[in-house]
Design an enzyme around this catalytic site. Structure first.
Site, mmCIF file in Angstrom:
data_model
loop_
_atom_site.group_PDB
_atom_site.id
_atom_site.type_symbol
_atom_site.label_atom_id
_atom_site.label_comp_id
_atom_site.label_asym_id
_atom_site.label_seq_id
_atom_site.Cartn_x
_atom_site.Cartn_y
_atom_site.Cartn_z
ATOM 1 N N GLU A 97 3.074 10.170 7.251
ATOM 2 C CA GLU A 97 2.025 9.410 6.564
ATOM 3 C C GLU A 97 2.643 8.318 5.703
ATOM 4 O O GLU A 97 2.049 7.872 4.726
ATOM 5 C CB GLU A 97 1.165 10.354 5.694
ATOM 6 C CG GLU A 97 1.901 10.967 4.507
ATOM 7 C CD GLU A 97 2.596 12.281 4.863
ATOM 8 O OE1 GLU A 97 2.892 13.046 3.941
ATOM 9 O OE2 GLU A 97 2.849 12.540 6.049
ATOM 10 N N ASP B 91 2.536 5.723 0.835
ATOM 11 C CA ASP B 91 2.348 7.090 1.305
ATOM 12 C C ASP B 91 0.914 7.519 0.987
ATOM 13 O O ASP B 91 0.391 7.230 -0.102
ATOM 14 C CB ASP B 91 3.347 8.026 0.614
ATOM 15 C CG ASP B 91 3.323 9.411 1.222
ATOM 16 O OD1 ASP B 91 4.066 9.615 2.187
ATOM 17 O OD2 ASP B 91 2.548 10.261 0.744
ATOM 18 N N ILE B 92 0.264 8.202 1.951
ATOM 19 C CA ILE B 92 -1.115 8.684 1.752
ATOM 20 C C ILE B 92 -1.070 9.908 0.840
ATOM 21 O O ILE B 92 -0.337 10.866 1.109
ATOM 22 C CB ILE B 92 -1.773 9.028 3.092
ATOM 23 C CG1 ILE B 92 -1.780 7.794 4.003
ATOM 24 C CG2 ILE B 92 -3.187 9.542 2.883
ATOM 25 C CD1 ILE B 92 -2.316 8.074 5.391
#
Length: 515
Positions: free
Chosen positions: A438, A395-396
Site C-alpha cells: 500500500e 502510505d494508506i
C-alpha cells in the site's frame, strides 16, 4: 539476437529476485513485525499471505535472535534451531539473498509435495528491528529453484529447440546451476574457461564442437552486498547452425567457375593456334558468365566438332549457373524475410516484456522497477541542470484493517481508487508508482519544497474527501523530501521521504511531514 536473449533473461532473473527481496524487507518493516509480541498468532496469518502471493515460496519463517523458528508456513520447522544457517547469520547484518543450495531438513518435509529431487532453494532474509532499532528477530524465506525454469520458458523463443539455442545460468565458481544435472545433457557441457561478460565469440564447451556464446551478468538483488551472487546468463548456439547454407552455395559456384577456367586453359594449351581464336571468344564469354552476365549469346564460329560441343556445353553451363544464381537470390530473399520477421517478433516481444516489467497490474501505475529508473533519470538531470525535484512517499493508513475487515477484493478496490486520485491530482510531468503493498512513490520535477508540500496536501485532501464502498472515507500519510545536487545518490531523497512518512504516521497519520 543471442545477446538480447541473454540480457533479457538476466533482467528477468534479477527482477524476480529483487521483488522477492523487497517483499521480505517490506514485511519485516510492517508494524506487526516491529511491535507485536513474538508469540502473537497474527504472524502466522501474515506469513501465510506472503506465501500465497508467490507460487514458488516453499517456506517462510520468523526466527528469534537465538535461531529458534517461532512461526512458519504450514508449521514446517517450528521449534527447530537454524542458527548455523548462513541466511540467519548474514541477515543479522542486513538484507541477505543467498546462493542456490539444498536444504535437506526442509526438503524432507516437502518431498511428498514436490516431485523434483534433490530440491534446491534460494534464500531471502531480512532483519526485524523493534521501535528502538534493536534486532528482535529474522524473517527468512526459501524460494523453490523451479521458478527459474518457468521464467526462462517465458523469454525463450518459440523456435529455440529447432535452432538449437540453449540458456545456462552459471554461478561465481563457473559451475552450471541451470539446467539441473548438466552432466546428463548431450555432450556434458562444461563452461568455457575464458570469456568476457557482455561479449560474444565462439567457444568450446568441453567437446570438439564450438558454439557461438554470449554472456550477460545478472544484476545483484541486494545493492552493495557483502555476499554477491555473481551469476551470469550464457546463451549458446552451435557454430554449424549459425552458418547459413548460403556459404555452401557460394563454394559450389566458386568451384564451378574455377573448374571451367582450368578446362579453358587446358584446351587452349592442347589445341594451340588452330583454335586460339574460338577459345579466346569462349574465354570472354566465360568471363561474362563469371561476372554475372545473363543475356549471353554463344555464337562462336567453331572449326571443329569438339569446339562446337564445347560451345554447346558452355551455353548449357551458363544456363545452369544462371538458374542457380536465381535460386540463390530467391533463397537470400527468403532468408532476409525470415530474419526480418523474427527480428520484428523479438522486438515486439521485448517491448511487451519491457512494458509488463514496468507496470503494476492492479493499479495501472508504474512499479518499483520503473520508479527506480525514473529516480535515476531525474537525479542525473538534476546533476546536469542543477534543478531540484521533490520525492513523496505515501502510505494508506490502516490498510491492513481494510483487508482484514472487508477482504482483499475491497483492499484491491481501495488501492485502485487511491491510484486514480493520485493521477488526477498530479501534473502531466509528474510521476507516480506503486512500490509496495500500500506504498506509493511520487516524483515532482522542477518543484520546490513549498509546492511539493502543497501538492502532497492536495493529494491527501482528495483521498480523504472521496468515498470508497463499503469502506467509506480513507486517509493517507505522506512524507516529503527534496533531492539536492549535494546528495550522493537518488536513493538519498527517497530515504528522507521515507523518514517523513514514518514521522507522519507517528504523529497520528492522515498528514504530510517532511524532514
Amino acid at each position: 539476437m543471442l545477446r538480447t536473449l541473454a540480457k533479457g533473461t538476466a533482467t528477468v532473473l534479477a527482477k524476480n529476485m529483487r521483488e522477492r527481496r523487497r517483499e521480505v524487507e517490506l514485511l519485516a518493516q510492517t508494524p506487526l513485525f516491529v511491535r507485536a509480541p513474538l508469540d502473537s498468532k497474527d504472524f502466522d496469518a501474515s506469513l501465510g499471505r506472503l506465501h500465497q502471493s508467490y507460487a514458488y515460496y516453499s517456506w517462510i519463517g520468523l526466527v528469534d535472535i537465538h535461531g529458534q523458528v517461532l512461526h512458519a508456513t504450514n508449521n514446517n520447522l517450528v521449534g527447530e534451531n537454524v542458527s548455523s544457517r548462513p541466511w540467519f547469520q548474514h541477515s543479522q547484518q542486513g538484507t541477505y539473498v543467498g546462493d542456490l543450495h539444498e536444504a535437506a531438513l526442509l526438503a524432507g518435509l516437502l518431498r511428498n509435495k514436490i516431485h523434483e529431487w534433490p530440491i534446491r532453494f534460494i534464500d531471502f532474509a531480512a532483519p526485524v528491528y523493534d521501535q528502538k532499532g534493536q534486532l528482535r528477530a529474522v524473517l527468512g524465506a526459501h524460494a523453490h529453484w523451479r521458478w527459474t525454469s518457468d521464467a526462462i520458458n517465458e523469454v525463450m523463443p518459440d523456435d529455440a529447440r529447432q535452432r538449437k539455442i540453449e540458456i545456462f545460468i552459471v554461478n561465481s565458481n563457473n559451475e552450471i546451476i541451470y539446467p539441473d544435472h548438466p552432466e546428463k545433457l548431450p555432450g556434458s557441457p562444461v563452461v568455457p574457461k575464458k570469456y568476457k561478460t557482455d561479449d560474444s565469440g565462439f567457444h568450446e564447451w568441453g567437446s570438439n564442437e564450438y558454439y557461438l556464446t554470449t554472456v550477460a551478468a545478472v544484476s545483484e538483488p541486494v545493492a552493495d552486498n557483502k555476499w554477491p551472487l555473481n551469476w551470469k546468463v550464457m546463451v549458446r548456439q552451435p557454430r554449424d547452425q549459425v552458418l547459413s547454407e548460403v556459404n555452401k552455395l557460394q563454394r559450389i559456384v566458386t568451384l564451378i567457375v574455377a573448374a571451367a577456367a582450368v578446362v579453358f586453359i587446358f584446351l587452349a594449351w592442347m589445341l594451340g593456334d588452330y583454335i586460339s581464336r574460338p577459345i579466346i571468344q569462349l574465354s570472354k564469354l566465360a568471363k561474362k558468365v563469371s561476372d554475372g552476365g545473363e543475356k549471353i549469346l554463344f555464337n562462336v564460329s567453331a572449326n571443329s566438332k569438339e569446339l562446337k560441343e564445347l560451345n554447346s556445353a558452355m551455353e548449357d553451363m551458363a544456363a545452369t549457373l544462371l538458374a542457380r544464381k536465381h535460386a540463390l537470390e530467391d533463397a537470400n530473399k527468403d532468408l532476409q524475410s525470415t530474419v526480418a520477421e523474427r527480428t520484428a517478433e523479438l522486438e515486439a516481444a521485448n517491448q511487451e516484456l519491457s512494458q509488463l516489467a514496468r507496470r503494476d497490474a492492479l493499479t495501472g501505475l508504474s512499479n518499483r522497477l520503473a520508479a527506480n529508473e525514473r529516480l535515476l533519470h531525474e537525479f542525473h538531470r538534476m546533476m546536469r541542470n542543477q534543478e531540484q525535484y521533490a520525492v513523496l512517499m505515501m502510505d494508506i493508513d490502516f490498510f491492513k484493517k481494510v483487508n482484514d475487515t472487508y477482504g482483499h477484493a475491497t483492499g484491491d478496490a481501495v488501492l485502485t481508487h487511491v491510484a486514480n486520485q493520485i493521477q488526477t491530482s498530479l501534473r502531466k510531468t509528474d510521476f507516480a508508482g506503486r512500490v509496495g503493498g500500500e506504498e506509493f512513490l511520487i516524483i515532482l520535477p522542477k518543484t520546490n519544497l513549498e509546492n511539493a508540500i502543497s501538492i502532497a496536501e492536495k493529494i491527501r485532501q482528495n483521498i480523504k474527501t472521496s468515498h470508497v464502498d463499503p469502506v467509506g472515507h480513507i486517509s493517507v500519510s505522506i512524507g516529503v523530501a527534496m533531492a539536492a545536487p549535494a546528495q550522493e545518490s537518488a536513493q538519498t531523497a527517497v530515504d528522507q521521504a521515507d523518514k517523513g512518512l514514518y514521522a507522519a504516521k507517528q504523529a497520528g497519520r492522515d498528514r504530510v511531514a517532511s524532514v
